[in-house]
Design an enzyme around this catalytic site. Structure first.
Site, PDB file in Angstrom:
ATOM      1  N   HIS A 172      22.319   1.477   4.828  1.00 54.68           N
ATOM      2  CA  HIS A 172      21.994   1.230   3.404  1.00 54.68           C
ATOM      3  C   HIS A 172      20.873   0.199   3.252  1.00 54.68           C
ATOM      4  CE1 HIS A 172      25.863   3.277   2.616  1.00 54.68           C
ATOM      5  NE2 HIS A 172      26.285   2.541   3.624  1.00 54.68           N
ATOM      6  N   SER A 293      -8.109  -3.794   1.014  1.00 50.88           N
ATOM      7  CA  SER A 293      -8.203  -3.457  -0.406  1.00 50.88           C
ATOM      8  C   SER A 293      -9.571  -3.867  -0.901  1.00 50.88           C
ATOM      9  CB  SER A 293      -7.116  -4.194  -1.171  1.00 50.88           C
ATOM     10  OG  SER A 293      -7.483  -4.308  -2.529  1.00 50.88           O
ATOM     11  N   LYS A 299      -5.268  -8.172   1.621  1.00 55.97           N
ATOM     12  CA  LYS A 299      -4.469  -7.002   1.977  1.00 55.97           C
ATOM     13  C   LYS A 299      -4.853  -6.360   3.309  1.00 55.97           C
ATOM     14  CE  LYS A 299      -1.796  -4.989  -0.315  1.00 55.97           C
ATOM     15  NZ  LYS A 299      -1.974  -4.243  -1.549  1.00 55.97           N
ATOM     16  N   GLU A 306       1.456   5.633   5.787  1.00 56.81           N
ATOM     17  CA  GLU A 306       1.587   6.120   4.408  1.00 56.81           C
ATOM     18  C   GLU A 306       1.082   7.557   4.282  1.00 56.81           C
ATOM     19  OE1 GLU A 306       1.293   2.107   1.677  1.00 56.81           O
ATOM     20  OE2 GLU A 306      -0.558   2.994   2.387  1.00 56.81           O
TER      21      GLU A 306
END
Ligand code: ARG
Length: 473
Positions: A172, A293, A299, A306
């Site tokens: 979980h 970024s 970043k 992804e």
């Protein structure tokens, strides 16, 4: 009409004919329809396999005396030249010739005349295309199996380095029990092992020969299908002509196997994304797999995982396309089946490059052992070990579970870990607790105690790695 008139109108029909099938038509196909129905823009990718299939077919026709030995020789020479042109990127693919099969046949006929026109004896584009796709899929499956193997090796190397690196195991997404990072990685090696099995299994059903089915019902020529199967390396022939030209279940199976690989890689990607986030800070992904970024200078984004997660949807889409394409098609061949190619090509391209990048990316992962360990030592990861300790001393496990839950609640209130509690405090929860409890409460104690096949004990992880290396060698 008298006979002479009939003959001359037949002659003028022959002269007007502009494709290999246009004889029966009164007007040319509309330009837009030509574009709509042609597959040459994408099926030219099958050219090498189309030539292979044609060679085997021609040699069989020769062996069966259906065409002459001279014709076979001319076809062999012509196809060899065409193969060179294709491989050199010099072959001129024409939309007017609809697909890869007609393009190659026309070129062959331009080169060698009537012998080229005899190649299509006892064959249809229906069994031809099914054969081409199977040959292409077989080669692609073999490439994918190599890609899977490379990724497994890369995971095995990383697992070996981290066979005893402690990390929190999650359920979980809550800290559950300590595991080793090596054990966690080996879970993916197992998944990929099954994926490879699935491709191997699909390959057996891919590797059957449709040629000989002709358009749908077989052919009246005395063909030798076994000979063609053998020369093309097929294990068997498709046993029903209607089925051979129409079903694409083998392509669906392939895409399903690919979808499951993407499912597995998507899960790993999600973990890499989480672990590389500064909130976790478990791992660092090498810069060559990340981008920055354009607005936020701090970043470093995990673009590759992804995209793998995103491309998984695309492969599922291909699977859905193929399933839907097949659904409701009456026997036998329908033009719908021309739509099988793009989803298949896209699936293979996506998966091949994903596997390659992934294998390299896993080699470029550095692990922050301290952070992993710290995370495992927070969150009561050894609470189950304490319950097992009590159960081994005679307390029923359900009662032990309750006792430990109370101890955890107490520790939460005190903002400490279980191992920070004094022996006297622990004994207030269960008098049977003794000094040896602290070995149970340590991360190493917990890990080493799970010492059976499939368990996370470092010795077991090492053994699992060794077994996997043998299995995939
Ligand atoms: N381009 C076609 C395909 O990919 C080849 C088979 C055409 N057969 C036909 N009867 N029109 O399926």
């Amino acid at each position: 009409m008298n006979d002479t008139q009939k003959n001359s109108s037949a002659q003028s029909a022959l002269n007007k004919k502009d494709t290999s099938w246009s004889g029966r038509f009164n007007e040319p196909v509309a330009a837009l329809v030509k574009k709509y129905t042609a597959s040459i823009s994408f099926d030219q990718r099958l050219a090498v396999f189309d030539i292979q299939g044609s060679l085997a077919h021609a040699q069989m026709l020769g062996a069966q005396k259906i065409i002459s030995a001279d014709d076979v020789r001319a076809i062999e020479v012509g196809l060899a030249e065409i193969l060179q042109e294709v491989e050199a990127g010099q072959f001129e693919w024409l939309l007017d010739l609809e697909d890869v099969h007609l393009n190659i046949e026309k070129r062959l006929t331009d080169k060698i005349g009537d012998a080229g026109k005899r190649l299509h004896t006892g064959r249809s584009r229906n069994d031809q295309v099914a054969t081409d796709v199977r040959l292409w899929l077989r080669a692609t499956t073999d490439q994918l199996l190599l890609g899977l193997r490379k990724l497994q090796l890369s995971l095995l190397d990383l697992a070996e380095t981290h066979f005893d690196t402690v990390m929190p195991g999650f359920t979980h997404l809550q800290v559950a029990q300590p595991v080793t990072f090596g054990h966690h990685l080996m879970a993916y090696v197992e998944m990929l092992k099954r994926d490879a099995e699935r491709f191997g299994d699909a390959r057996r059903r891919i590797n059957r020969l449709p040629l000989g089915a002709a358009a749908l019902a077989g052919t009246s020529y005395p063909i030798d299908r076994e000979m063609v199967a053998k020369s093309l390396g097929f294990d068997d022939v498709c046993e029903n002509s209607l089925d051979a030209v129409s079903d694409r279940d083998f392509a669906i199976e392939f895409t399903f196997a690919a979808s499951l690989v993407m499912t597995h890689l998507s899960r790993l990607s999600e973990e890499l994304i989480l672990w590389s986030s500064p909130r976790f800070a478990f791992i660092d992904i090498a810069d060559r797999f990340c981008t920055g970024s354009s607005i936020m200078p701090q970043k470093k984004n995990p673009d590759v995982p992804e995209l793998v997660r995103g491309k998984t949807g695309r492969v599922y889409g291909n699977l859905t396309s193929l399933l839907t394409l097949m659904k409701g098609q009456p026997l036998a061949y329908n033009k719908d089946n021309q739509e099988d190619k793009e989803p298949l090509f896209d699936t293979a391209d996506t998966l091949l490059v994903t596997l390659e990048i992934y294998a390299d990316m896993m080699r470029g992962i550095t692990v922050n052992k301290e952070n992993m360990r710290q995370a495992a030592s927070e969150g009561f990861a050894t609470a189950t070990d304490l319950a097992d300790y009590l159960a081994k001393k005679g307390m029923p496990f359900r009662d032990a579970h309750e006792v430990v839950a109370l101890a955890v609640r107490y520790a939460v209130d005190q903002k400490v870990e279980l191992s920070d509690l004094s022996l006297a405090t622990l004994q207030q929860f269960a008098p049977s607790i003794a000094e040896d409890v602290y070995t149970v409460l340590t991360l190493e104690g917990s890990l080493h105690s799970r010492d059976h096949i499939g368990g996370t004990a470092p010795a077991q992880v090492k053994a699992a790695i060794a077994r996997a290396r043998v299995a995939i060698k």
